[in-house]
Design an enzyme around this catalytic site. Structure first.
Site, PDB file in Angstrom:
ATOM      1  N   ARG A  45       0.706  -1.207  -0.013  1.00 21.51           N
ATOM      2  CA  ARG A  45       0.031   0.171   0.031  1.00 21.51           C
ATOM      3  C   ARG A  45       0.723   1.194   0.100  1.00 21.51           C
ATOM      4  NH1 ARG A  45      -3.127  -3.796   2.086  1.00 21.51           N
ATOM      5  NH2 ARG A  45      -1.357  -4.640   2.872  1.00 21.51           N
ATOM      6  N   THR A  46       1.804   1.345   0.882  1.00 25.30           N
ATOM      7  CA  THR A  46       2.490   2.703   1.119  1.00 25.30           C
ATOM      8  C   THR A  46       3.499   2.996  -0.154  1.00 25.30           C
ATOM      9  OG1 THR A  46       2.540   2.168   3.481  1.00 25.30           O
ATOM     10  CG2 THR A  46       4.061   3.726   2.680  1.00 25.30           C
ATOM     11  N   LYS A  73      24.942  -5.433  -1.791  1.00 22.55           N
ATOM     12  CA  LYS A  73      26.329  -5.449  -2.267  1.00 22.55           C
ATOM     13  C   LYS A  73      27.094  -4.899  -0.779  1.00 22.55           C
ATOM     14  CE  LYS A  73      26.103  -5.176  -7.094  1.00 22.55           C
ATOM     15  NZ  LYS A  73      26.533  -4.347  -8.283  1.00 22.55           N
ATOM     16  N   ARG A  95      11.452   4.282   3.609  1.00 22.44           N
ATOM     17  CA  ARG A  95      11.007   3.007   4.763  1.00 22.44           C
ATOM     18  C   ARG A  95      12.195   2.409   5.079  1.00 22.44           C
ATOM     19  NH1 ARG A  95       6.110  -0.660   4.503  1.00 22.44           N
ATOM     20  NH2 ARG A  95       4.908   1.280   5.374  1.00 22.44           N
ATOM     21  N   HIS A 123       4.955   6.252  11.466  1.00 24.29           N
ATOM     22  CA  HIS A 123       4.529   5.948  10.384  1.00 24.29           C
ATOM     23  C   HIS A 123       3.449   7.104  10.127  1.00 24.29           C
ATOM     24  CE1 HIS A 123       3.391   4.310   6.536  1.00 24.29           C
ATOM     25  NE2 HIS A 123       3.045   3.524   6.811  1.00 24.29           N
TER      26      HIS A 123
HETATM   27  C1  NCD Z   1       1.981  -1.002   8.290  1.00 24.22           C
HETATM   28  C2  NCD Z   1       3.416  -1.042   8.461  1.00 24.22           C
HETATM   29  O1  NCD Z   1       4.106  -1.249   7.697  1.00 24.22           O
HETATM   30  O2  NCD Z   1       3.694  -0.239   9.099  1.00 24.22           O
HETATM   31  N1  NCD Z   1       1.511  -1.322   6.931  1.00 24.22           N
HETATM   32  C3  NCD Z   1       1.276  -0.081   6.177  1.00 24.22           C
HETATM   33  O3  NCD Z   1       1.811   0.786   6.075  1.00 24.22           O
HETATM   34  N2  NCD Z   1      -0.247  -0.051   5.516  1.00 24.22           N
HETATM   35  C4  NCD Z   1       1.624  -2.207   9.214  1.00 24.22           C
HETATM   36  C5  NCD Z   1       1.865  -3.428   9.111  1.00 24.22           C
HETATM   37  O4  NCD Z   1       2.818  -3.714   8.411  1.00 24.22           O
HETATM   38  O5  NCD Z   1       1.435  -4.407   9.739  1.00 24.22           O
END
Ligand code: NCD
Length: 299
Positions: A45-46, A73, A95, A123
């Site tokens: 999703r993100t 590497k 991320r 997040h």
């Molecule tokens: C979450 C995350 O990656 O922090 N998912 C997201 O970004 N929609 C939650 C999760 O991984 O459970």
């Protein structure tokens, strides 16, 4: 951010929701800008929503997949950041599995950096999209009772939501077994509950979290079966919440672990797909707001 700044960002996102529902979804606001998605952890999703957000605003958006990059590497985080920085990206969306890594990286590069999730820390765009989802459905955030349930210990989603919801005047409960509640949760302002029946009583919103096994070291639960029995959200547990209480989940969901399909797929109660839709709009609003701060300085 202040309540006013958050509300302004959500107002901006509301306008992008409308744009995203049109056949023609693209504008030229970020034309000429470069957005790099740098994901050191898996994401559906993100990453997709940041990519769509950048593209719909007209930016050149690229995804750097760490699996095929020089990180494999042995290149360090900072060397990767410095290398990308030399190519003048305007925005890096990052991320990373380590808490604080995104902040560290932001100190080393010239462009703007958006935290798309760092370890179990924060997040922020997830909390913004959750707030937008609630605000659009219920018209407000202030005065609502929100229960965040499940693996709070490993959840950056929980931490960002605890901050944002309280800033906007909602009351937050953290509901989980003692092993999955980090120390200091009450100091963040959340009311801690270890039972679903007391934790969900009369709440407006139930936000479920995945068991983040990839971040677990050791044994936190007797078994998944027992976890579902005591903490999995099903219709019976939801019955103690307000009669029209709404259900959320940031995804990915583990059906039969933290949530029952009957609840997850209930079109009257579940806002899970609304969250996904609004995630694109919120990320467009964040990119828009950042671009405004960057201005149009001559090279
Ligand atoms: C979450 C995350 O990656 O922090 N998912 C997201 O970004 N929609 C939650 C999760 O991984 O459970």
């Amino acid at each position: 951010m202040s309540p006013l700044e958050i509300a302004a960002l959500l107002d901006l996102a509301d306008r992008y929701v409308d744009l995203n529902r049109q056949p023609e979804k693209k504008i030229g606001l970020l034309r000429g800008r470069t957005v790099v998605n740098l994901f050191f952890e898996n994401s559906t999703r993100t990453r997709t929503s940041f990519e769509l957000a950048g593209k719909r605003l007209g930016a050149d958006t690229i995804n750097m997949s760490v699996a095929t990059s020089s990180v494999k590497k042995g290149e360090t985080l900072i060397d990767t950041a410095m290398t990308l920085n030399a190519m003048h990206p305007d925005v890096l969306v990052v991320r990373h599995p380590e808490s604080g890594a995104v902040e560290l990286l932001s100190q080393k590069v010239n462009g703007s950096v958006i935290n798309a999730g760092d370890g179990n820390h924060e997040h922020p765009t997830q909390a913004l999209l959750d707030a937008l989802t609630i605000r659009r459905r219920l018209g407000r955030l202030a005065g609502l009772e929100v229960a965040i349930c499940g693996d709070i210990l490993h959840s950056r989603v929980a931490r960002s939501n605890i901050h944002l919801l309280q800033i906007m005047g909602a009351r937050v409960r953290a509901v989980a077994p003692p092993t999955l509640i980090p120390p200091g949760t009450d100091a963040l302002g959340a009311e801690v509950h270890h039972r679903m029946d007391s934790g969900l009583r009369d709440v407006d919103i139930v936000m479920m979290l995945r068991l983040q096994v990839e971040r677990m070291e050791g044994q936190y639960l007797p078994s998944v079966r027992e976890y579902f029995h005591f903490y999995g959200l099903d219709a019976a547990k939801l019955a103690v919440a307000k009669p029209d209480a709404l259900v959320m989940h940031p995804g990915p969901m583990n059906r039969g672990v933290e949530i029952d399909s009957e609840v997850a797929d209930d079109i009257h109660r579940s806002m899970i797909l609304d969250q996904v839709e609004l995630g694109v709009a919120v990320r467009m609003a964040v990119l828009d707001a950042l671009a405004a701060t960057q201005g149009n300085a001559a090279p």
